[in-house]
Motif scaffolding. Structure first.
Motif, PDB file in Angstrom:
ATOM      1  N   ILE A 185       0.833  -1.203   0.000  1.00 41.51           N
ATOM      2  CA  ILE A 185       0.000   0.000   0.000  1.00 41.51           C
ATOM      3  C   ILE A 185       0.866   1.252   0.000  1.00 41.51           C
ATOM      4  N   LYS A 186       1.958   1.211   0.758  1.00 38.07           N
ATOM      5  CA  LYS A 186       2.860   2.361   0.827  1.00 38.07           C
ATOM      6  C   LYS A 186       3.505   2.636  -0.528  1.00 38.07           C
ATOM      7  N   TRP A 187       3.905   1.587  -1.256  1.00 38.86           N
ATOM      8  CA  TRP A 187       4.497   1.788  -2.583  1.00 38.86           C
ATOM      9  C   TRP A 187       3.497   2.459  -3.513  1.00 38.86           C
ATOM     10  N   LEU A 188       2.252   2.006  -3.507  1.00 40.12           N
ATOM     11  CA  LEU A 188       1.238   2.601  -4.370  1.00 40.12           C
ATOM     12  C   LEU A 188       0.996   4.066  -4.015  1.00 40.12           C
ATOM     13  N   GLU A 189       0.951   4.353  -2.746  1.00 40.15           N
ATOM     14  CA  GLU A 189       0.732   5.739  -2.317  1.00 40.15           C
ATOM     15  C   GLU A 189       1.918   6.637  -2.651  1.00 40.15           C
ATOM     16  N   ASN A 190       3.126   6.052  -2.768  1.00 38.35           N
ATOM     17  CA  ASN A 190       4.330   6.828  -3.078  1.00 38.35           C
ATOM     18  C   ASN A 190       4.629   6.885  -4.580  1.00 38.35           C
ATOM     19  N   GLY A 191       3.685   6.453  -5.390  1.00 34.01           N
ATOM     20  CA  GLY A 191       3.851   6.587  -6.830  1.00 34.01           C
ATOM     21  C   GLY A 191       4.591   5.453  -7.508  1.00 34.01           C
ATOM     22  N   VAL A 192       4.650   4.278  -6.886  1.00 31.39           N
ATOM     23  CA  VAL A 192       5.326   3.122  -7.471  1.00 31.39           C
ATOM     24  C   VAL A 192       4.283   2.053  -7.812  1.00 31.39           C
TER      25      VAL A 192
END
Length: 373
Positions: free
Chosen positions: A267-274
């Motif tokens: 979820i953190k990767w998606l929120e950080n644009g990855v």
């Protein structure tokens, strides 16, 4: 064959032998059998049919309440001709399976194809493997250098781990270039338009060959993405290092706490644009047909509110089935990747999202890859 010979003996006088002759015969029988027998407790009363119970000899019933003799081969020993016939038949079955596999391998890979315990090979697959290893050594050096860079800088440089993803993409692109293994991409403009929107998504595809991994990376393009993969892939040489250095999302299915941590990481990767990539079946399909999706495969995208972009990878197993070590022929002109429109996760339950993605993937697969009704 196993039978029980108890200590108590009762003889049915079916022949006209004298009582004394029967006692001598029984004593001789017990002495002969005792040489190969082992005492053990057994259930009472069991009938034993032996070669000795022929028409010219008395039929014997053995009974006991506590101890009996266990025989493995002394009582009903098959004749030598039976043994040879059985082992010959068994050998023929094994030989037939080996011949069948070799015939299939040579049908796919040509007359110079052969099988090994690690998988089948032919001249093209050997060339592919050597090219992969040669490029992999350069890839490994680059990964080691980037790993050292992160250690020296304390992860303050390249926080999204773009460098190892770039190196992996270079390796895969050169490998497909030198071996003519680029797949055809249908609806590739969907990917370009989505990248231009500057949004992140989870890319998902069916999985029945190792070639699915470079195909998926090639289709996504030169962007930063992380694979959601099983933790066991860390053990694969070079690939395991690339997975760890790039901080891909690794799922340990045996550890519930680890699963929760990887969910948060994704979820953190998606929120950080990855972007994220995954194969929702969880493993390669050995039957070539789409398997059921694992529970929670889309949980990261659903929680983050990110869209899911389905992809149908077609005919990858036609160049590299599970029993080949490397592909036995080029992918050019054989394999293709069909890109489908993004499916928004907002306004849907996780189950509805998974069903919509599954239907989209099935729509792009050939009939021999679609699940059976």
């Amino acid at each position: 064959q196993i039978c029980h010979l108890p200590l108590g003996v009762e003889i049915n006088k079916s022949d006209r032998l004298s009582q004394r002759t029967m006692k001598v015969s029984t004593l001789a029988l017990l002495c002969a059998l005792s040489k190969t027998a082992a005492f053990r407790p057994s259930s009472p009363s069991v009938y034993v049919k032996t070669p000795l119970a022929a028409a010219s000899r008395p039929s014997i019933k053995f009974a006991t309440s506590h101890w009996s003799l266990r025989l493995s081969s002394a009582v009903a020993v098959p004749s030598p001709s039976d043994d040879s016939e059985n082992s010959l038949a068994s050998g023929e079955v094994t030989l037939t399976k080996q011949q069948k596999r070799l015939k299939q391998i040579r049908k796919e890979g040509g007359i110079f194809a052969f099988n090994t315990k690690y998988g089948a090979l032919n001249p093209f697959s050997i060339y592919y493997g050597l090219t992969s290893i040669a490029l992999g050594l350069v890839w490994f050096v680059g990964l080691t250098a980037s790993q050292l860079l992160y250690k020296v800088t304390g992860d303050r440089l390249d926080k999204k781990r773009r460098i190892p993803v770039f190196l992996s993409h270079v390796w895969g692109t050169l490998l497909m270039l030198f071996t003519a293994c680029f797949p055809k991409i249908e609806n590739g403009e969907i990917i370009k338009d989505f990248h231009n929107s500057r949004r992140t998504a989870m890319f998902v595809a069916n999985h029945n060959s190792w070639m699915d991994i470079p195909f998926l990376g090639h289709t996504i393009g030169w962007k930063n993405y992380k694979f959601v993969a099983k933790k066991e892939l860390e053990k694969v040489p070079i690939l395991g290092k690339a997975i760890k250095v790039a901080n891909n999302v690794l799922v340990d299915r045996s550890d519930r706490r680890s699963q929760l941590l990887t969910l948060k990481q994704g979820i953190k990767w998606l929120e950080n644009g990855v972007n994220l990539c995954t194969f929702p079946e969880g493993t390669r399909s050995r039957s070539n047909r789409l398997m059921p999706f694992k529970n929670g495969a889309f949980k990261m995208a659903h929680k983050a509110g990110a869209p899911v972009i389905p992809m149908s990878i077609c005919s990858a197993a036609d160049i590299m089935p599970s029993y080949w070590m490397f592909p036995f022929r080029p992918a050019y002109g054989v394999c293709k990747v069909v890109v489908h429109e993004p499916i928004e996760s907002t306004g849907k339950t996780e189950e509805e999202l998974a069903q919509a993605v599954r239907e989209a993937i099935i729509s792009g697969l050939p009939d021999d890859q679609k699940p059976l009704p």
